[in-house]
Design an enzyme around this catalytic site. Sequence first.
Site, PDB file in Angstrom:
ATOM      1  N   GLU A   1     -15.425  -1.706 -22.193  1.00  0.00           N
ATOM      2  CA  GLU A   1     -16.067  -2.820 -22.887  1.00  0.00           C
ATOM      3  C   GLU A   1     -17.282  -3.246 -22.081  1.00  0.00           C
ATOM      4  O   GLU A   1     -17.427  -2.842 -20.919  1.00  0.00           O
ATOM      5  CB  GLU A   1     -15.098  -3.988 -23.048  1.00  0.00           C
ATOM      6  CG  GLU A   1     -14.515  -4.471 -21.736  1.00  0.00           C
ATOM      7  CD  GLU A   1     -13.375  -5.453 -21.924  1.00  0.00           C
ATOM      8  OE1 GLU A   1     -13.111  -6.223 -20.976  1.00  0.00           O
ATOM      9  OE2 GLU A   1     -12.746  -5.449 -23.004  1.00  0.00           O
TER      10      GLU A   1
ATOM     11  N   GLY B   1     -16.520   2.582 -15.716  1.00  0.00           N
ATOM     12  CA  GLY B   1     -15.220   1.942 -15.514  1.00  0.00           C
ATOM     13  C   GLY B   1     -15.200   0.820 -14.511  1.00  0.00           C
ATOM     14  O   GLY B   1     -14.203   0.643 -13.809  1.00  0.00           O
ATOM     15  N   THR B   2     -16.257   0.031 -14.450  1.00  0.00           N
ATOM     16  CA  THR B   2     -16.268  -1.096 -13.523  1.00  0.00           C
ATOM     17  C   THR B   2     -16.704  -2.358 -14.247  1.00  0.00           C
ATOM     18  O   THR B   2     -17.552  -2.314 -15.146  1.00  0.00           O
ATOM     19  CB  THR B   2     -17.177  -0.810 -12.311  1.00  0.00           C
ATOM     20  OG1 THR B   2     -17.197  -1.944 -11.440  1.00  0.00           O
ATOM     21  CG2 THR B   2     -18.583  -0.465 -12.735  1.00  0.00           C
TER      22      THR B   2
ATOM     23  N   ASN C   1     -12.899   3.108  -5.950  1.00  0.00           N
ATOM     24  CA  ASN C   1     -11.470   3.413  -6.001  1.00  0.00           C
ATOM     25  C   ASN C   1     -10.968   3.970  -4.675  1.00  0.00           C
ATOM     26  O   ASN C   1     -11.693   4.664  -3.961  1.00  0.00           O
ATOM     27  CB  ASN C   1     -11.185   4.413  -7.129  1.00  0.00           C
ATOM     28  CG  ASN C   1     -11.583   3.872  -8.484  1.00  0.00           C
ATOM     29  OD1 ASN C   1     -11.649   2.655  -8.683  1.00  0.00           O
ATOM     30  ND2 ASN C   1     -11.865   4.754  -9.422  1.00  0.00           N
ATOM     31  N   ILE C   2      -9.704   3.694  -4.390  1.00  0.00           N
ATOM     32  CA  ILE C   2      -9.116   4.177  -3.137  1.00  0.00           C
ATOM     33  C   ILE C   2      -8.190   5.366  -3.374  1.00  0.00           C
ATOM     34  O   ILE C   2      -7.554   5.847  -2.446  1.00  0.00           O
ATOM     35  CB  ILE C   2      -8.384   3.048  -2.387  1.00  0.00           C
ATOM     36  CG1 ILE C   2      -7.287   2.420  -3.255  1.00  0.00           C
ATOM     37  CG2 ILE C   2      -9.384   1.983  -1.944  1.00  0.00           C
ATOM     38  CD1 ILE C   2      -6.477   1.337  -2.527  1.00  0.00           C
ATOM     39  N   ASP C   3      -8.120   5.840  -4.616  1.00  0.00           N
ATOM     40  CA  ASP C   3      -7.371   7.065  -4.906  1.00  0.00           C
ATOM     41  C   ASP C   3      -8.258   8.286  -4.635  1.00  0.00           C
ATOM     42  O   ASP C   3      -9.454   8.166  -4.372  1.00  0.00           O
ATOM     43  CB  ASP C   3      -6.871   7.068  -6.351  1.00  0.00           C
ATOM     44  CG  ASP C   3      -8.015   7.009  -7.372  1.00  0.00           C
ATOM     45  OD1 ASP C   3      -8.798   7.974  -7.448  1.00  0.00           O
ATOM     46  OD2 ASP C   3      -8.140   5.999  -8.094  1.00  0.00           O
TER      47      ASP C   3
ATOM     48  N   HIS D   1     -14.778   1.617  -0.549  1.00  0.00           N
ATOM     49  CA  HIS D   1     -13.679   0.708  -0.215  1.00  0.00           C
ATOM     50  C   HIS D   1     -12.563   1.395   0.555  1.00  0.00           C
ATOM     51  O   HIS D   1     -11.453   0.868   0.644  1.00  0.00           O
ATOM     52  CB  HIS D   1     -13.118   0.072  -1.486  1.00  0.00           C
ATOM     53  CG  HIS D   1     -14.068  -0.877  -2.134  1.00  0.00           C
ATOM     54  ND1 HIS D   1     -13.962  -1.275  -3.452  1.00  0.00           N
ATOM     55  CD2 HIS D   1     -15.154  -1.533  -1.647  1.00  0.00           C
ATOM     56  CE1 HIS D   1     -14.941  -2.118  -3.738  1.00  0.00           C
ATOM     57  NE2 HIS D   1     -15.683  -2.278  -2.662  1.00  0.00           N
TER      58      HIS D   1
ATOM     59  N   TYR E   1       0.811  -1.216   0.000  1.00  0.00           N
ATOM     60  CA  TYR E   1       0.000   0.000   0.000  1.00  0.00           C
ATOM     61  C   TYR E   1       0.845   1.268   0.000  1.00  0.00           C
ATOM     62  O   TYR E   1       0.391   2.307  -0.494  1.00  0.00           O
ATOM     63  CB  TYR E   1      -0.997  -0.027   1.161  1.00  0.00           C
ATOM     64  CG  TYR E   1      -2.161  -0.930   0.851  1.00  0.00           C
ATOM     65  CD1 TYR E   1      -3.178  -0.523  -0.008  1.00  0.00           C
ATOM     66  CD2 TYR E   1      -2.211  -2.224   1.348  1.00  0.00           C
ATOM     67  CE1 TYR E   1      -4.217  -1.367  -0.340  1.00  0.00           C
ATOM     68  CE2 TYR E   1      -3.256  -3.083   1.020  1.00  0.00           C
ATOM     69  CZ  TYR E   1      -4.256  -2.647   0.174  1.00  0.00           C
ATOM     70  OH  TYR E   1      -5.286  -3.484  -0.174  1.00  0.00           O
TER      71      TYR E   1
END
Length: 234
Positions: free
Chosen positions: A201, A173-174, A90-92, A107, A54
């Site tokens: 996609e 985006g998932t 996301n964790i950003d 998350h 991390y």
Amino acid sequence: MSARIVILTGAGISAESGLGTFRDEGGIWSQYDLAEVATPEGFAADPALVHTFYNARRKNAAEAIPNAAHAALARLEAERPGEVLIVTQNIDDLHERAGSRTVLHMHGTLRAATCAACGHGWDAPPVMHAEDACPGCGAPATRPDIVWFGEFPYHMDDIWEALRGAEVFVSIGTSGSVYPAAAFVQDAARAGALTLELNLEPSETRSYFTEARHGKASEIVPAWVDEMLAGRWP
């Protein structure tokens, strides 16, 4: 929590900013066994390894720059105040750095640390170590404030409430493979929301969406936001 537009974002929205996804070959995730670095059991067995992983992700995220998709969502929120809620896997912190203000990190986030012993939380330093003492109880049990596999996501009551009241649900985006987020489209649709997939996609849950558009997030997300703000969608 109420919002007319609920937007779920996953790793795909940050990929063009240089942050890898689980599926990237040769990326940071592929260099580790997820059971060793992304589970409570892995942390208990080797906290130093988890912190090393991390720390690298925190450095990677700090060096990343929000892309056009992040900027477009921030613009949507700015021009439609009180209507937009971003729920991110996301964790950003790229959404916040792009200007978004109403963001739920289901998350957790690399910016935060917590104590595995007492639950105390604080801002994470750039580098964390297994022997770091908790500022609350003093125990050497500090960990990233990240929801690992087998743990319950954050903010779920607020998320369910928002999905029940949404008029529009957009997934960006998932892959649609991780629950409970994979079920969000079904929950929103049952509540009467119009649902849209924006993804590189087709996801595993494509069939549940009213509409889907596929391509790079930096292209299709700004285009959709332009339509929303111009009143051309839905």
